[in-house]
Design an enzyme around this catalytic site. Structure first.
Site, short mmCIF file in Angstrom:
data_model
loop_
_atom_site.label_atom_id
_atom_site.label_comp_id
_atom_site.label_asym_id
_atom_site.label_seq_id
_atom_site.Cartn_x
_atom_site.Cartn_y
_atom_site.Cartn_z
N ASP A 245 -7.19 45.76 85.89
CA ASP A 245 -7.76 44.85 86.89
C ASP A 245 -6.96 43.56 86.82
OD1 ASP A 245 -9.64 43.41 88.68
OD2 ASP A 245 -10.95 45.11 88.28
N HIS B 249 -3.95 43.89 88.40
CA HIS B 249 -4.09 43.49 89.80
C HIS B 249 -3.57 42.08 90.03
CE1 HIS B 249 -7.58 46.59 90.52
NE2 HIS B 249 -6.50 47.13 89.99
#
Length: 362
Positions: free
Chosen positions: A199, A221
């Site tokens: 993430d 991310h």
């Protein structure tokens, strides 16, 4: 005179024993020792500690304390929200000895659903300190959920490794954000860290006056903001942030600024990204959106202004990827952006409904 010399020798011979006794009293090897040691010591060692499931290792340190993790600190599996570790104090130093590991055993929680469903997974580590505290050389293994939360004033975080790479297999780990900064943190330095996760490498919800540099982010991310989701305006204010000299590799995004549409008022301003290398990004190299959570929405109460990007370069991969993707809810909330030295290769065409100064999306 001879008796006096003998007395000196006896006294001097006992001194090392006294120091050794004090050091042993300030070493935590059992969870039951934590409160006693913290209340009586300012130079503390946690050595090969097993933390019972469902218990928080709450380190409420005396001002000016130093705490060192040695060996393996392991947390028994228990389905709760965490945090597994919370550090509170003023002008404290928390560090990892060479070879030390804090193991959340995230591999025993991962189910491919992250925080969206399945079993409850504990967050790992929370920093709530003031007064120039320093956290260095900490190795976190297998975060079950969010890795590190920061709600601090005047803090340095350096030399960390956040290693959840085992969760890459079959996409079993989700929402293993690296560093998450909120609670109106101020004067934060994060540097020289390696993050392997699934993430955001680092995400800022609120706070001011931060430098984040020399990060190596793998599988993430990106370097991110997520603003507009707080209940009060002061929960949605981000300003004076610099990211520099960092690598984003083999993740979904490189840089990701996300604002809630139709949410509470706030701003993201005075932001600099400088010397950022992208490699093998799978969706967007730079993605700035004011419609996070409601794609295509044209309403936004989060102003993004005085945004500078300098020397952001590298590659994205795949036909559906975009080097640049900018979606502003309306032009009055996106202004004073300056881009220079943007060189991102690969992918399909970029998309922008707002173009920064010095950059053409075509």
């Amino acid at each position: 005179m001879r008796q006096f010399k003998i007395l000196i020798l006896l006294l001097s011979s006992t001194i090392p024993c006294v120091y050794s006794f004090i050091a042993d009293d300030c070493t935590i090897t059992k969870f039951s020792q934590v409160n006693t040691v913290l209340s009586s010591c300012k130079n503390i060692i946690i050595s090969n500690l097993l933390v019972p499931g469902g218990e928080q290792l709450l380190l409420n340190l005396q001002n000016g304390s130093t705490l060192t993790f040695e060996g393996v600190t392991r947390f028994e599996v228990f389905h709760w929200e965490g945090h597994l570790v919370k550090v509170v104090g003023d002008n404290v130093t928390v560090e990892g000895a060479p070879g030390s590991i804090l193991d959340a055993q995230g591999d025993k929680y991962w189910d491919g659903q992250g925080g969206a469903g399945g079993v409850t997974k504990p967050k790992f580590f929370y920093i709530q300190t003031t007064g120039g505290s320093v956290f260095r050389n900490i190795y976190l293994l297998n975060c079950a959920h969010f890795c590190v939360g920061v709600g601090a004033q005047d803090v340095t975080i350096t030399g960390w490794v956040l290693d959840s790479v085992a969760g890459d297999k079959d996409l079993i780990a989700l929402n293993t954000d690296g560093f998450g900064i909120s609670a109106n943190s101020n004067n934060v330095l994060i540097e020289n860290c390696t993050i392997l996760n699934q993430d955001d490498c680092i995400v800022i919800n609120s706070g001011t006056n931060m430098i984040i540099r020399n990060l190596r982010c793998y599988g993430s991310h990106g370097l991110s903001f997520a603003t507009g989701f707080g209940n009060q305006k002061y929960d949605n204010l981000v300003e004076n942030i610099t990211f520099e000299d960092s690598l984003l590799a083999n993740g979904l995004y490189g840089i990701h600024i996300k604002a809630s549409p139709n949410g509470n008022e706030g701003h993201i301003r005075n932001i600099v990204f400088r010397n950022i290398k992208l490699s093998g990004i799978q969706e967007d190299g730079i993605y700035i959106q004011q419609d996070y959570g409601d794609i295509g929405s044209l309403g936004s109460n989060i102003q993004i202004h005085n945004l500078t990007m300098e020397n952001v370069y590298g590659s994205v991969q795949g036909e559906l990827t975009r080097p640049i993707h900018i979606f502003c809810g309306n032009h009055s909330t996106c202004y004073d952006w300056k881009f220079s030295g943007i060189r991102i290769l690969g992918g399909g065409p970029s998309y922008c409904n707002y173009e920064p100064e010095g950059f053409s999306c075509n």
